[in-house]
Design a protein around this motif. Structure first.
Motif, PDB file in Angstrom:
ATOM      1  N   ASN A  52      51.009   2.823  81.643  1.00 51.11           N
ATOM      2  CA  ASN A  52      51.764   3.916  82.240  1.00 51.11           C
ATOM      3  C   ASN A  52      52.314   3.528  83.613  1.00 51.11           C
ATOM      4  OD1 ASN A  52      51.096   5.514  80.024  1.00 51.11           O
ATOM      5  ND2 ASN A  52      49.272   6.330  81.008  1.00 51.11           N
ATOM      6  N   PHE A  53      51.487   2.838  84.386  1.00 55.21           N
ATOM      7  CA  PHE A  53      51.872   2.484  85.750  1.00 55.21           C
ATOM      8  C   PHE A  53      53.066   1.533  85.757  1.00 55.21           C
ATOM      9  CE2 PHE A  53      51.477  -0.363  89.429  1.00 55.21           C
ATOM     10  CZ  PHE A  53      51.510   0.562  90.461  1.00 55.21           C
ATOM     11  N   LYS A  65      47.658   8.028  85.112  1.00 51.96           N
ATOM     12  CA  LYS A  65      48.547   7.272  85.999  1.00 51.96           C
ATOM     13  C   LYS A  65      47.930   5.942  86.433  1.00 51.96           C
ATOM     14  CE  LYS A  65      49.105  10.723  88.925  1.00 51.96           C
ATOM     15  NZ  LYS A  65      48.586  11.894  88.210  1.00 51.96           N
ATOM     16  N   ASN A  66      46.606   5.807  86.269  1.00 56.25           N
ATOM     17  CA  ASN A  66      45.941   4.566  86.657  1.00 56.25           C
ATOM     18  C   ASN A  66      45.861   3.552  85.521  1.00 56.25           C
ATOM     19  OD1 ASN A  66      45.521   5.548  89.244  1.00 56.25           O
ATOM     20  ND2 ASN A  66      43.504   6.398  88.746  1.00 56.25           N
ATOM     21  N   ASP A 126      42.323   9.284  85.025  1.00 51.92           N
ATOM     22  CA  ASP A 126      43.712   9.586  85.373  1.00 51.92           C
ATOM     23  C   ASP A 126      44.661   8.677  84.596  1.00 51.92           C
ATOM     24  OD1 ASP A 126      46.099  10.260  86.494  1.00 51.92           O
ATOM     25  OD2 ASP A 126      45.405  10.132  88.572  1.00 51.92           O
ATOM     26  N   THR A 172      44.718   7.337  95.169  1.00 54.76           N
ATOM     27  CA  THR A 172      46.175   7.289  95.307  1.00 54.76           C
ATOM     28  C   THR A 172      46.626   6.211  96.283  1.00 54.76           C
ATOM     29  OG1 THR A 172      46.034   9.028  96.978  1.00 54.76           O
ATOM     30  CG2 THR A 172      46.477   9.714  94.720  1.00 54.76           C
ATOM     31  N   ARG A 202      41.631   2.616  89.267  1.00 56.38           N
ATOM     32  CA  ARG A 202      41.053   3.037  87.988  1.00 56.38           C
ATOM     33  C   ARG A 202      39.535   3.160  88.090  1.00 56.38           C
ATOM     34  NH1 ARG A 202      43.961  -0.047  85.346  1.00 56.38           N
ATOM     35  NH2 ARG A 202      42.548  -1.820  85.108  1.00 56.38           N
ATOM     36  N   GLY A 254      56.449   2.908  84.548  1.00 58.43           N
ATOM     37  CA  GLY A 254      57.161   3.729  85.520  1.00 58.43           C
ATOM     38  C   GLY A 254      57.846   2.918  86.606  1.00 58.43           C
ATOM     39  N   ARG A 260      46.831   3.006  94.372  1.00 57.93           N
ATOM     40  CA  ARG A 260      47.962   3.016  93.445  1.00 57.93           C
ATOM     41  C   ARG A 260      49.280   2.794  94.188  1.00 57.93           C
ATOM     42  NH1 ARG A 260      46.699   7.459  90.769  1.00 57.93           N
ATOM     43  NH2 ARG A 260      48.168   8.854  91.809  1.00 57.93           N
ATOM     44  N   ASP A 297      43.292  14.496  83.808  1.00 55.72           N
ATOM     45  CA  ASP A 297      43.649  13.991  85.130  1.00 55.72           C
ATOM     46  C   ASP A 297      43.438  15.053  86.213  1.00 55.72           C
ATOM     47  OD1 ASP A 297      45.624  15.714  84.406  1.00 55.72           O
ATOM     48  OD2 ASP A 297      47.295  14.427  85.008  1.00 55.72           O
TER      49      ASP A 297
END
Length: 594
Positions: free
Chosen positions: A585-586, A580-581, A578, A546, A572, A589, A549, A343
């Motif tokens: 995972n997204f 986080k994308n 990454d 970002t 993505r 969270g 996202r 990442d």
């Protein structure tokens, strides 16, 4: 009056040389993160200064040099590399505006290189007059380097514990903690007054050998001479060698090794069997170093990352050979096509010439490469006098530093860029024709006109950028208080809006302040206004993952999971590697935060 002006200008140049490694070592090319502005006298003495002050200092020094010192001869030793660094690189920045998609990066880069060019040209102008200013500036830079070594030891012995305690208090107060800062503290790699561990190692590669040579010379001023020289040398090795090792910068160690190999094989009188033996030992040392690095758990992922950067440079050069992909374009392009599974979001290819080639075109990259080669070749073409240890020390330090600049972001550190040219110019022999052969009249107006253009561009661009950074820093202090007690009371929304409007008036095309303020509103539950700010940030930089996202998080909070998945898919596409994308995972969270 002229002699007085020369003394004042010369001493300002000396003071500035001393301050370079202590106050101008921050990363300059990071428009998304405002620097810290000193709030009082204690902060002024302790923290690094905003790096774009280099441009203001450079413009003032160049103006004073033009007023009080005669113009240097264009054929004087060191003039050609000085002109390439003073004029060539600032002009090579300009094509990067043509395909630019993030004006902040272009403006920041322009101010950075024009400031460096002005400061380098100011030193060249002063040194061209001969006299004692070369020695004084060289000694001041060495003294500043030793002080930087002392600060690095302070950080190693006490600094990390102090920062860890500060983070603990901020966490107890409910503050958001920067993951990058936590990683740096837990990692334990010192960075001192420079922007990172690797850039500190690069600067020490450059300046340590000249500083040690001067320390030995200063040691001879005390009796008994042999003892004082030994003590001064040991102190210098401890002050500079210890931090160099504690940076744990594998690239810097490799560059030091390569420069040492070149030095040994260019020695006169070394027999063939000795060279073969040294080659074998060097190979064994490399293998042992690789095994030790592997055993320590760090591996070679950063090396593969840098090779991937160069692949992206090649792709961008093929797509935009003449004007590059625009300043800041490397980030967008590399995130899309990177092959490594990490990442790491690189803003630069970690290569001086590669950065110019990818973002300002192949001709600009060639100019940057020529500037690097000319600096090294000038040192190797210059013959040292018998007993002169300073010129060889600068020669091998600059060579190692230039090798390191092919794999690290030294180009983003004003102190490093200026120091490598300053050291070179300071060890050049005196111009034998100085005073006897003036600058030809056909070149003199052009030289003065170029200097005036450079200092005006440096002063205006850096002045405007610093003004916007000061406003951005005020907003950042309100959104992210720098004391644990600052989080006890939420920031006043009206004050946040006022400071945001101030930043927007100075940086009308910047996505960063809007994105940062949107984060605060999202945390406070004002989802609609946060969405407006995130959308504004997306429009200003459509290639920034970002923003998508954050908009996906807004959609999920509003109950529109389909739109959230669509926006996350766009993020993505822009940055596939990454974690986080990734949806799992997204959404994990965000569960429970609707």
């Amino acid at each position: 009056m002229r002699a007085f002006g020369q003394r004042v200008t010369g001493w300002c140049a000396v003071i500035l040389a001393f301050l370079l490694p202590l106050k101008f070592g921050s990363l300059s090319l990071m428009p998304e993160q405002p620097p810290m502005f000193p709030a009082d006298l204690v902060a002024l003495l302790v923290i690094s200064w905003p790096p774009h002050l280099t441009g203001i200092a450079g413009a003032c020094l160049l103006l004073a040099a033009c007023c009080f010192f005669p113009a240097p001869r264009l054929r004087a030793p060191g003039s050609l590399p000085a002109l390439f660094w003073g004029f060539g690189l600032p002009l090579a920045v300009l094509p990067g505006f043509l395909n630019n998609v993030n004006f902040d990066y272009a403006w920041c880069t322009f101010a950075h290189w024009w400031g460096i060019g002005a400061l380098i040209l100011g030193y060249w102008w002063i040194f061209g007059a001969g006299g004692v200013w070369k020695k004084r500036c060289l000694g001041a830079l060495a003294a500043g380097t030793l002080c930087a070594g002392v600060d690095a030891w302070r950080q190693y012995l006490w600094g990390f514990d102090e920062m860890a305690e500060m983070i603990r208090k901020q966490r107890e107060a409910g503050a958001e903690i920067s993951q990058i800062m936590e990683i740096r503290i837990l990692d334990g790699r010192i960075f001192g007054t420079l922007g990172s561990s690797n850039t500190l190692a690069g600067f020490l590669l450059l300046a340590s050998l000249p500083a040690l040579v001067l320390l030995r010379k200063w040691g001879r001023c005390f009796e008994p001479e042999k003892v004082s020289v030994l003590l001064f040398t040991l102190a210098g090795v401890l002050l500079l060698g210890g931090p160099f090792l504690m940076t744990r910068s594998r690239g810097a160690w490799l560059c030091a090794f390569l420069a040492g190999v070149v030095w040994f094989f260019t020695l006169k009188g070394v027999r063939r069997w000795m060279k073969l033996t040294a080659a074998g030992l060097g190979l064994l040392l490399l293998i042992a170093g690789a095994v030790a690095i592997r055993a320590s758990g760090r591996g070679f992922s950063s090396g593969f990352e840098r090779l991937d950067y160069l692949r992206t440079v090649g792709v961008m050069c093929a797509e935009h050979p003449l004007a590059g992909g625009g300043w800041g374009g490397f980030f967008h392009r590399h995130m899309k096509i990177k092959l490594t599974d990490s990442d790491e979001s690189a803003r630069s290819p970690h290569n001086l010439a590669g950065s110019f080639a990818a973002q300002a075109g192949i001709p600009a990259g060639l100019i940057a490469a020529a500037a690097m080669i000319l600096l090294v070749s000038e040192l190797f073409r210059t013959r040292e006098e018998e007993g002169d240890k300073l010129l060889p020390a600068v020669r091998w330090g600059v060579l190692a530093f230039m090798l390191h600049s092919c794999m690290e972001v030294n180009d983003a550190i004003p102190a490093s860029m200026v120091s490598c040219v300053l050291l070179t110019l300071a060890v050049m022999p005196e111009d034998p024709a100085q005073g006897a052969v003036p600058v030809p009249s056909k070149w003199r107006p052009l030289l003065y006109a170029g200097a005036c253009l450079l200092l005006a561009g440096s002063f205006l661009s850096n002045g405007c950028w610093l003004r916007s950074e000061a406003a951005f820093d005020e907003l950042d202090q309100l959104l992210h208080p720098r004391t644990p007690g600052g989080y006890a009371v939420p920031p006043d929304p009206a004050a946040v809006v006022r400071r945001l409007e101030r930043v927007e008036s100075l940086r009308p095309r910047s996505p960063y302040a809007a994105e940062m303020t949107g984060d605060l509103l999202f945390r406070l539950g004002d989802v609609e206004n946060a969405a407006l700010l995130f959308e504004k940030a997306r429009q200003r930089d459509p290639g920034r993952p970002t923003a998508y996202r954050r908009l996906a998080a807004v959609a999920f909070r509003q109950g529109d999971e389909g739109r959230a998945r669509l926006l996350l898919g766009r993020a993505r596409e822009l940055f596939p590697a990454d974690p986080k994308n990734r949806e799992e995972n997204f959404f994990r969270g965000l569960e429970g935060k609707r």
